[in-house]
Design an enzyme around this catalytic site. Structure first.
Site, PDB file in Angstrom:
ATOM      1  N   ASP A  99       0.862  -1.176   0.000  1.00 26.16           N
ATOM      2  CA  ASP A  99       0.000   0.000   0.000  1.00 26.16           C
ATOM      3  C   ASP A  99       0.904   1.233   0.000  1.00 26.16           C
ATOM      4  O   ASP A  99       1.828   1.323   0.815  1.00 26.16           O
ATOM      5  CB  ASP A  99      -0.836  -0.026   1.280  1.00 26.16           C
ATOM      6  CG  ASP A  99      -2.207   0.579   1.102  1.00 26.16           C
ATOM      7  OD1 ASP A  99      -2.289   1.642   0.483  1.00 26.16           O
ATOM      8  OD2 ASP A  99      -3.172  -0.002   1.617  1.00 26.16           O
ATOM      9  N   ASP A 200      -3.148   4.633  -2.379  1.00 30.24           N
ATOM     10  CA  ASP A 200      -4.178   5.213  -1.514  1.00 30.24           C
ATOM     11  C   ASP A 200      -4.690   6.554  -2.066  1.00 30.24           C
ATOM     12  O   ASP A 200      -3.879   7.409  -2.444  1.00 30.24           O
ATOM     13  CB  ASP A 200      -3.530   5.437  -0.138  1.00 30.24           C
ATOM     14  CG  ASP A 200      -4.533   5.784   0.927  1.00 30.24           C
ATOM     15  OD1 ASP A 200      -5.412   4.958   1.201  1.00 30.24           O
ATOM     16  OD2 ASP A 200      -4.436   6.894   1.494  1.00 30.24           O
ATOM     17  N   GLU A 251      -6.844   3.583  -5.596  1.00 26.80           N
ATOM     18  CA  GLU A 251      -8.076   3.827  -4.843  1.00 26.80           C
ATOM     19  C   GLU A 251      -8.613   5.181  -5.273  1.00 26.80           C
ATOM     20  O   GLU A 251      -7.958   6.203  -5.089  1.00 26.80           O
ATOM     21  CB  GLU A 251      -7.806   3.834  -3.340  1.00 26.80           C
ATOM     22  CG  GLU A 251      -9.114   3.912  -2.557  1.00 26.80           C
ATOM     23  CD  GLU A 251      -8.962   4.436  -1.139  1.00 26.80           C
ATOM     24  OE1 GLU A 251      -9.834   4.149  -0.314  1.00 26.80           O
ATOM     25  OE2 GLU A 251      -7.986   5.163  -0.849  1.00 26.80           O
ATOM     26  N   HIS A 324     -10.966  -2.633   4.587  1.00 22.82           N
ATOM     27  CA  HIS A 324     -10.788  -2.169   5.972  1.00 22.82           C
ATOM     28  C   HIS A 324     -11.545  -0.868   6.252  1.00 22.82           C
ATOM     29  O   HIS A 324     -11.498  -0.376   7.375  1.00 22.82           O
ATOM     30  CB  HIS A 324      -9.298  -1.965   6.238  1.00 22.82           C
ATOM     31  CG  HIS A 324      -8.725  -0.901   5.351  1.00 22.82           C
ATOM     32  ND1 HIS A 324      -8.592  -1.062   3.985  1.00 22.82           N
ATOM     33  CD2 HIS A 324      -8.296   0.345   5.616  1.00 22.82           C
ATOM     34  CE1 HIS A 324      -8.108   0.037   3.465  1.00 22.82           C
ATOM     35  NE2 HIS A 324      -7.911   0.912   4.427  1.00 22.82           N
ATOM     36  N   ASP A 325     -12.178  -0.294   5.231  1.00 23.17           N
ATOM     37  CA  ASP A 325     -12.954   0.935   5.430  1.00 23.17           C
ATOM     38  C   ASP A 325     -14.456   0.670   5.339  1.00 23.17           C
ATOM     39  O   ASP A 325     -15.250   1.606   5.455  1.00 23.17           O
ATOM     40  CB  ASP A 325     -12.612   1.974   4.348  1.00 23.17           C
ATOM     41  CG  ASP A 325     -11.169   2.436   4.416  1.00 23.17           C
ATOM     42  OD1 ASP A 325     -10.607   2.496   5.521  1.00 23.17           O
ATOM     43  OD2 ASP A 325     -10.609   2.742   3.345  1.00 23.17           O
TER      44      ASP A 325
HETATM   45  C1  GLC Z   1      -7.915   5.463   2.273  1.00 23.99           C
HETATM   46  C2  GLC Z   1      -7.682   4.321   3.232  1.00 23.99           C
HETATM   47  C3  GLC Z   1      -8.229   4.706   4.574  1.00 23.99           C
HETATM   48  C4  GLC Z   1      -7.484   5.929   5.044  1.00 23.99           C
HETATM   49  C5  GLC Z   1      -7.553   7.057   4.023  1.00 23.99           C
HETATM   50  C6  GLC Z   1      -6.543   8.111   4.322  1.00 23.99           C
HETATM   51  O1  GLC Z   1      -9.250   5.691   2.020  1.00 23.99           O
HETATM   52  O2  GLC Z   1      -8.241   3.160   2.735  1.00 23.99           O
HETATM   53  O3  GLC Z   1      -8.155   3.677   5.510  1.00 23.99           O
HETATM   54  O4  GLC Z   1      -8.019   6.372   6.257  1.00 23.99           O
HETATM   55  O5  GLC Z   1      -7.269   6.600   2.729  1.00 23.99           O
HETATM   56  O6  GLC Z   1      -5.249   7.659   4.060  1.00 23.99           O
END
Ligand code: GLC
Length: 556
Positions: A99, A200, A251, A324-325
């Site tokens: 990541d 990310d 993402e 995880h979110d």
């Molecule tokens: C992404 C991650 C999340 C994090 C955010 C800020 O959405 O998946 O867990 O809090 O980015 O880095």
């Protein structure tokens, strides 16, 4: 399909290391814990592991606040542990995806520590600083975790931007030195033999030229898929990803299909594939996350249709329900009590039979559920505790019990509870006290039980992972929603020149009858979640039982 890259027929497993497996008694997972479970993952059949961040971090946002991109957080182990993991995974033909969080750094990163309070620092321009406007923050943009997105540096009387927590300062990608640092970081890990990267919130890296108030929203329309996002990705891709042949998944927060076609275009100039989240907003009331609402089934199907048809032949998407979110899908869209296993399997089939690369989030393969916490003290995630504070204490827009209901549906901690390995103390996750309470159902829902039961969710996943490798139409076929208006069934067809695949899913607990066109040379079931179906001959008229799914392959 014009490309033959390995990841188009692969299934990727996401590990949230803090909650995966503790090799000792710290109460938090670690790299040795992951190594100890590689045989389990091999048995499941996944091709690659995506590890959420394990770098040095103060863990304000569980590792998404990186303080040093070149070292491992001692909570997880050492670089030697990591090298061992890479080697052990490789020896089982499992690839590793890291990541990369480069929209922002932790405010504990040495760049930020030097920049704070010092306009002359060589790292000042690594971040985004603005003067106050009328004695206040430069814009009214909101942080994704609640509150204004700017924090004041009192020494210099300038604000820095933080789209997430105030301990996560946004990097200034306009600065070519920042982009050079990012290339160096990614090259370092690619050199180690990492097979790919998950990037990310990568579509937020390019901020607008002008910073102005958002009169109709939280500011995201100004920085989402920003003006130079594609240019920056092309630059990084050329310098690193293409050079190392890395698989990349971006993402994409609140993105659009148009942009995702470009991010994941088949010329390979930006990324391999994208995560988008529109389908996971089907249970947001009026687009607002912090509400409790049933999911809108018709809109869910129409979103899938939009993305499946829109990316086909143009880009490539990740297929997923959980990470995880996100809360656990079996609690969210299925039934986590009476029909837990049936609905977990049905939900798996519903996305795994689409085009894209599926991702399984740890525990999803055994049908893990939300923990159904009853007190705010059980939550650890800063987004959840911030929103509780804002909505219950500051704005008083909801009562405490209403907020607990909302968190039960929406909190990120729902998926972060420790992996349930067996029925022993702490579900076999740790010999100490787990950092986050484990769901009460661990004596029933755990990996050991799943592996010992031929009909478990685990073996269903094992099977769909295999099907993707064997049946070409799952990867390449065109997508067509056969019943977009049906109130309970999600039924789509995938079609190639030689085959049709029909996947029908009952998303509810009532029986539904359906009639399908099954004309063809050879017609057979390849997947079903009720044990009595798979070895029978499909008939055009059928009754779908609660949460039933059936997948039929037709040779034309
Ligand atoms: C992404 C991650 C999340 C994090 C955010 C800020 O959405 O998946 O867990 O809090 O980015 O880095």
């Amino acid at each position: 399909m014009t490309n033959s890259e390995w990841w188009r027929t692969a299934t990727i497993y996401q590990i949230y290391p803090k909650s995966f497996c503790d090799s000792g008694n710290k109460g938090t997972g670690d790299i040795q814990g992951i190594i100890s479970k590689l045989d389990y993952l091999k048995k499941l059949g996944v091709d690659a592991l995506w590890l959420t961040p394990i770098y040095q971090s103060p863990m304000i946002d569980n590792g998404y606040d990186i303080a040093d991109y070149y070292s491992i957080n001692p909570d997880f182990g050492t670089m030697a542990d990591f090298d061992e993991l890479l080697e052990e995974a490789k020896s089982r033909n499992i690839r590793i995806i890291m990541d990369i969080v480069v929209n922002h750094t932790s405010t504990e990163h040495h760049w930020f520590k030097s920049a704070l309070g010092n306009k002359g620092s060589e790292y000042r321009d690594y971040y985004i600083w603005k003067d106050p406007v009328d004695g206040k923050a430069p814009t009214n943009w909101q942080s994704k975790f609640g509150g204004n997105a700017w924090a004041l540096d009192e020494v210099t009387n300038q604000y820095y931007l933080h789209l997430f927590a105030k301990e996560q300062a946004d990097l200034n990608w306009e600065n070519s030195k920042v982009r050079k640092e990012v290339k160096d970081i990614i090259s370092f890990w690619a050199e180690k033999g990492i097979d790919g990267f998950r990037l990310d919130v990568i579509n937020l890296i390019s901020k607008p030229n002008e910073f102005i108030n958002d009169e109709s929203g939280d500011g995201r329309r100004f920085y989402t898929d920003g003006p130079k996002a594609h240019q920056y990705l092309q630059e990084i891709s050329e310098a690193v990803f293409q050079k190392y042949g890395s698989v990349t998944v971006g993402e994409m927060s609140s993105t659009t299909l148009d942009h995702c076609q470009k991010y994941s275009a088949q010329d390979g100039k930006e990324l391999s594939m994208v995560f988008n989240f529109h389908h996971l907003k089907a249970d947001y009331k009026n687009g607002e996350k912090w509400t409790k609402a049933p999911f809108d089934f018709l809109s869910l199907k129409s979103i899938f249709n939009h993305w499946q048809t829109g990316l086909n032949g143009k880009g490539w998407g990740a297929l997923f329900w959980c990470n995880h979110d996100q809360p656990r899908v079996v609690s969210r869209l299925g039934n986590d009590e009476e029909y837990r296993e049936l609905s977990a399997k049905m939900l798996a089939s519903s996305v795994h039979m689409m085009q894209g690369t599926p991702y399984i989030y740890q525990g999803e393969e055994i049908g893990m559920t939300n923990p159904h916490y009853t007190s705010i003290d059980q939550y650890r995630d800063l987004e959840s505790t911030n929103m509780f504070d804002i909505m219950v204490n500051q704005e008083k827009s909801v009562s405490e019990s209403e907020m607990l209901d909302i968190l039960d549906q929406k909190s990120r901690d729902n998926s972060r509870t420790p992996m349930q390995w067996n029925g022993n103390d702490n579900a076999g996750f740790t010999l100490g006290t787990p950092w986050l309470s484990i769901a009460n159902n661990y004596q029933d829902v755990n990996a050991e039980n799943a592996v010992n039961d031929k009909n478990s969710v685990f073996y269903f996943y094992q099977k769909i992972i295999q099907l993707r490798k064997e049946i070409e139409v799952i990867t390449s076929g065109d997508y067509y929603d056969l019943m977009p208006e049906h109130k309970a069934l999600f039924c789509y067809q995938r079609e190639s020149s030689t085959h049709r695949l029909i996947a029908v899913h009952n998303f509810y607990a009532n029986e539904e009858s359906v009639s399908l066109d099954l004309k063809g040379e050879d017609v057979r079931y390849i997947l079903a979640n009720y044990g009595d179906v798979e070895f029978t001959q499909p008939q055009e008229g059928m009754i779908l039982r609660p949460y039933e799914c059936r997948v039929i392959l037709i040779q034309k």
